[in-house]
Design a protein around this motif. Sequence first.
Motif, PDB file in Angstrom:
ATOM      1  N   SER A  64      -8.991  -7.091   1.236  1.00  0.00           N
ATOM      2  CA  SER A  64     -10.397  -7.895   1.455  1.00  0.00           C
ATOM      3  C   SER A  64      -9.736  -9.556   0.893  1.00  0.00           C
ATOM      4  O   SER A  64      -9.141  -9.155  -0.046  1.00  0.00           O
ATOM      5  CB  SER A  64     -11.186  -6.453   0.771  1.00  0.00           C
ATOM      6  OG  SER A  64     -12.289  -7.487   0.698  1.00  0.00           O
ATOM      7  N   ARG A  65     -11.082 -10.017   1.548  1.00  0.00           N
ATOM      8  CA  ARG A  65     -11.224 -11.401   1.370  1.00  0.00           C
ATOM      9  C   ARG A  65     -11.868 -11.295  -0.277  1.00  0.00           C
ATOM     10  O   ARG A  65     -12.020 -12.529  -0.733  1.00  0.00           O
ATOM     11  CB  ARG A  65     -11.461 -12.114   2.613  1.00  0.00           C
ATOM     12  CG  ARG A  65     -10.342 -12.365   4.208  1.00  0.00           C
ATOM     13  CD  ARG A  65     -11.089 -12.813   5.003  1.00  0.00           C
ATOM     14  NE  ARG A  65     -10.240 -13.029   5.850  1.00  0.00           N
ATOM     15  CZ  ARG A  65      -9.252 -14.661   6.018  1.00  0.00           C
ATOM     16  NH1 ARG A  65      -9.574 -15.292   4.620  1.00  0.00           N
ATOM     17  NH2 ARG A  65      -8.575 -14.555   6.520  1.00  0.00           N
ATOM     18  N   LYS A  66     -13.036 -10.262  -0.051  1.00  0.00           N
ATOM     19  CA  LYS A  66     -13.323 -10.184  -1.348  1.00  0.00           C
ATOM     20  C   LYS A  66     -12.380 -10.564  -2.582  1.00  0.00           C
ATOM     21  O   LYS A  66     -12.929 -10.324  -3.797  1.00  0.00           O
ATOM     22  CB  LYS A  66     -14.411  -8.984  -1.477  1.00  0.00           C
ATOM     23  CG  LYS A  66     -15.428  -9.261  -0.490  1.00  0.00           C
ATOM     24  CD  LYS A  66     -16.202  -8.004  -0.523  1.00  0.00           C
ATOM     25  CE  LYS A  66     -17.407  -7.774   0.470  1.00  0.00           C
ATOM     26  NZ  LYS A  66     -18.207  -6.712   0.423  1.00  0.00           N
ATOM     27  N   THR A  67     -11.462 -10.142  -3.081  1.00  0.00           N
ATOM     28  CA  THR A  67      -9.788 -10.040  -4.113  1.00  0.00           C
ATOM     29  C   THR A  67      -9.788 -11.087  -3.294  1.00  0.00           C
ATOM     30  O   THR A  67      -9.258 -11.918  -2.597  1.00  0.00           O
ATOM     31  CB  THR A  67      -9.409  -8.714  -4.040  1.00  0.00           C
ATOM     32  OG1 THR A  67      -8.853  -8.283  -3.016  1.00  0.00           O
ATOM     33  CG2 THR A  67     -10.501  -7.746  -3.893  1.00  0.00           C
ATOM     34  N   SER A  68      -8.701 -11.188  -4.533  1.00  0.00           N
ATOM     35  CA  SER A  68      -7.261 -12.389  -4.450  1.00  0.00           C
ATOM     36  C   SER A  68      -6.355 -11.909  -3.834  1.00  0.00           C
ATOM     37  O   SER A  68      -5.624 -11.214  -4.087  1.00  0.00           O
ATOM     38  CB  SER A  68      -7.025 -12.498  -6.498  1.00  0.00           C
ATOM     39  OG  SER A  68      -5.806 -13.123  -6.651  1.00  0.00           O
ATOM     40  N   PHE A  69      -6.069 -13.218  -3.262  1.00  0.00           N
ATOM     41  CA  PHE A  69      -4.920 -13.409  -2.552  1.00  0.00           C
ATOM     42  C   PHE A  69      -3.442 -13.046  -2.594  1.00  0.00           C
ATOM     43  O   PHE A  69      -2.638 -12.939  -2.664  1.00  0.00           O
ATOM     44  CB  PHE A  69      -4.599 -14.184  -1.244  1.00  0.00           C
ATOM     45  CG  PHE A  69      -3.444 -14.190  -0.251  1.00  0.00           C
ATOM     46  CD1 PHE A  69      -3.273 -12.450   1.118  1.00  0.00           C
ATOM     47  CD2 PHE A  69      -2.735 -14.625   0.011  1.00  0.00           C
ATOM     48  CE1 PHE A  69      -2.875 -13.011   1.861  1.00  0.00           C
ATOM     49  CE2 PHE A  69      -1.623 -14.670   1.612  1.00  0.00           C
ATOM     50  CZ  PHE A  69      -1.525 -13.664   2.235  1.00  0.00           C
ATOM     51  N   GLU A 108      -6.423  -0.527  -1.464  1.00  0.00           N
ATOM     52  CA  GLU A 108      -6.510  -1.245  -1.084  1.00  0.00           C
ATOM     53  C   GLU A 108      -7.775  -1.792  -2.351  1.00  0.00           C
ATOM     54  O   GLU A 108      -8.526  -1.028  -2.974  1.00  0.00           O
ATOM     55  CB  GLU A 108      -7.640  -1.824  -0.143  1.00  0.00           C
ATOM     56  CG  GLU A 108      -7.758  -2.674   0.333  1.00  0.00           C
ATOM     57  CD  GLU A 108      -8.936  -3.276   1.857  1.00  0.00           C
ATOM     58  OE1 GLU A 108      -8.934  -3.925   2.049  1.00  0.00           O
ATOM     59  OE2 GLU A 108      -7.822  -2.073   2.845  1.00  0.00           O
ATOM     60  N   ARG A 109      -7.978  -3.527  -2.815  1.00  0.00           N
ATOM     61  CA  ARG A 109      -8.705  -3.505  -4.159  1.00  0.00           C
ATOM     62  C   ARG A 109     -10.520  -3.282  -3.624  1.00  0.00           C
ATOM     63  O   ARG A 109     -10.980  -2.703  -4.943  1.00  0.00           O
ATOM     64  CB  ARG A 109      -8.302  -4.853  -4.669  1.00  0.00           C
ATOM     65  CG  ARG A 109      -7.322  -4.805  -5.271  1.00  0.00           C
ATOM     66  CD  ARG A 109      -6.745  -5.836  -6.259  1.00  0.00           C
ATOM     67  NE  ARG A 109      -7.534  -5.316  -7.577  1.00  0.00           N
ATOM     68  CZ  ARG A 109      -7.675  -6.235  -8.702  1.00  0.00           C
ATOM     69  NH1 ARG A 109      -7.440  -7.817  -8.591  1.00  0.00           N
ATOM     70  NH2 ARG A 109      -8.191  -5.539  -9.490  1.00  0.00           N
ATOM     71  N   HIS A 110     -10.584  -3.870  -2.730  1.00  0.00           N
ATOM     72  CA  HIS A 110     -12.292  -3.518  -2.271  1.00  0.00           C
ATOM     73  C   HIS A 110     -12.486  -3.032  -0.866  1.00  0.00           C
ATOM     74  O   HIS A 110     -11.895  -3.353   0.035  1.00  0.00           O
ATOM     75  CB  HIS A 110     -12.555  -4.427  -2.443  1.00  0.00           C
ATOM     76  CG  HIS A 110     -14.422  -4.875  -2.152  1.00  0.00           C
ATOM     77  ND1 HIS A 110     -14.995  -4.238  -0.769  1.00  0.00           N
ATOM     78  CD2 HIS A 110     -15.281  -3.987  -3.548  1.00  0.00           C
ATOM     79  CE1 HIS A 110     -16.286  -4.214  -1.491  1.00  0.00           C
ATOM     80  NE2 HIS A 110     -16.681  -4.114  -2.649  1.00  0.00           N
ATOM     81  N   LEU A 157       1.408  -7.549  -6.385  1.00  0.00           N
ATOM     82  CA  LEU A 157       1.952  -6.200  -5.518  1.00  0.00           C
ATOM     83  C   LEU A 157       2.380  -6.322  -4.268  1.00  0.00           C
ATOM     84  O   LEU A 157       3.976  -5.169  -4.439  1.00  0.00           O
ATOM     85  CB  LEU A 157       0.420  -6.398  -5.369  1.00  0.00           C
ATOM     86  CG  LEU A 157       0.791  -4.927  -5.315  1.00  0.00           C
ATOM     87  CD1 LEU A 157       0.959  -3.421  -6.438  1.00  0.00           C
ATOM     88  CD2 LEU A 157      -0.831  -4.032  -4.473  1.00  0.00           C
ATOM     89  N   SER A 158       2.635  -7.172  -3.955  1.00  0.00           N
ATOM     90  CA  SER A 158       4.106  -7.001  -3.037  1.00  0.00           C
ATOM     91  C   SER A 158       5.270  -7.291  -2.707  1.00  0.00           C
ATOM     92  O   SER A 158       5.956  -6.444  -2.884  1.00  0.00           O
ATOM     93  CB  SER A 158       3.222  -7.779  -1.323  1.00  0.00           C
ATOM     94  OG  SER A 158       1.739  -7.862  -0.683  1.00  0.00           O
ATOM     95  N   LYS A 159       5.592  -7.984  -3.539  1.00  0.00           N
ATOM     96  CA  LYS A 159       6.040  -8.719  -4.919  1.00  0.00           C
ATOM     97  C   LYS A 159       6.928  -7.868  -5.526  1.00  0.00           C
ATOM     98  O   LYS A 159       8.519  -6.936  -4.880  1.00  0.00           O
ATOM     99  CB  LYS A 159       6.319 -10.447  -5.414  1.00  0.00           C
ATOM    100  CG  LYS A 159       8.527 -10.073  -5.593  1.00  0.00           C
ATOM    101  CD  LYS A 159       7.138 -12.161  -6.344  1.00  0.00           C
ATOM    102  CE  LYS A 159       8.859 -12.268  -6.919  1.00  0.00           C
ATOM    103  NZ  LYS A 159       9.793 -11.664  -7.873  1.00  0.00           N
ATOM    104  N   ARG A 160       6.177  -7.282  -6.396  1.00  0.00           N
ATOM    105  CA  ARG A 160       6.305  -5.944  -6.717  1.00  0.00           C
ATOM    106  C   ARG A 160       7.077  -4.910  -6.067  1.00  0.00           C
ATOM    107  O   ARG A 160       8.025  -3.997  -6.564  1.00  0.00           O
ATOM    108  CB  ARG A 160       5.771  -5.667  -8.313  1.00  0.00           C
ATOM    109  CG  ARG A 160       6.213  -4.852  -8.911  1.00  0.00           C
ATOM    110  CD  ARG A 160       4.859  -4.788  -9.850  1.00  0.00           C
ATOM    111  NE  ARG A 160       5.304  -3.464 -10.772  1.00  0.00           N
ATOM    112  CZ  ARG A 160       4.434  -3.249 -12.330  1.00  0.00           C
ATOM    113  NH1 ARG A 160       3.552  -3.679 -13.119  1.00  0.00           N
ATOM    114  NH2 ARG A 160       4.582  -2.256 -13.623  1.00  0.00           N
TER     115      ARG A 160
END
Length: 269
Positions: free
Chosen positions: A167-172, A212-214, A178-181
Motif C-alpha cells: 500500500s502507498r500508505k506504508t513504507s516502500f 500486506e501492511r495496510h 522484506l522482499s530481500k529477506r
Amino acid sequence: MNAAFDAAAIRARAEAAITVALEVGRETARFRRESDPGTLAVQSKGLQDFVTIADRRAEQAIRHGLISRFPDDTFMGEESGGQSEGAGTWVVDPIDGTTNYIRGFRHWGVSIAFVVGDKVEIGVVYDAAEDKVFHAVRGGGAFKDGLPIHAATTVDPANALIILGHSRKTSFDEYLALSKRLHERGMDYRRLGAAAIDLVRVAEGAADLCYERHLNAWDMLAGALIAEEAGAIVAMPPVSRLLAQGGPVIAHASGLAGEFAFILDIEGL
C-alpha cells in the motif's frame, strides 16, 4: 455466535452471498469484455487508486441482492460507504483489484463478508480468473465451488511461493527489505494487486503466504476467513479496528510459521 443469528440464519446468508457474488462477478466480467475501455469512466481516488462505473454498478447490485433478502442487516461498501451497526453487517468490495480490471488483467474478484459483533461469520470471494466462488462459514471449513480446499503443507522455505501486497500508505523501503529477506531464504514472491484473491490463493494451497501492511476491511475480511477455515494461520487486528481504519493481514501455511514469526513481531500481532 451472536444470539440473533443461529446456524440456519448464517447458512441462508452464506447461500445468498454465494449466489450474488457469482451473478455480479459474471456480469462485471461480461461488462468488461464487451465495453470499450473508454466507456469504463475511470476516476482517480488517488495514486493508482481508481473507481469505475463497473465498481458502482456491481456494488449497487450486491447491496440490492443482499439487503432485499435481509432488510435488517446493514451494509458497508468500498464505494458507497456505510457503517457497521446493528446485529450484522455486510462488508463488500465490489471489484477487488480495480486497476487489474481496468487493464484486462484477470486477477480481480468480488469480496463479500458478513460480520457479527467482532467476528467474520461468512466470507465469499468470486475469482474472475477461474470463474469460481470461494466461501467459508466460521467453523465449517473452506470451499471452492462447493469442494473442500486446504492450505499448503509446505515446510521448506526454498519451495515457498509468497504473495506480497504493498500500500502507498506504508513504507516502500520496508517492503523492499522484506522482499530481500524472503529472497535470501530462497522464497519466490509475487505482487498481484488484489488482496481478496491473494488470500484465497493461500486458502487453496497455491501460495504459502499472503501479507500486506495496510488494507481496508472490505479488501481482506472475506479472504481472511476463507484462508483460516482452510487451515492457514491468519493474523490481523480486531475486526472493529479494521472496520474503522484498516490494517495489516498475514495468512500463511502452518508448516512455515517459524519463517514468518518476524512479520508478526513487526506488526505487533
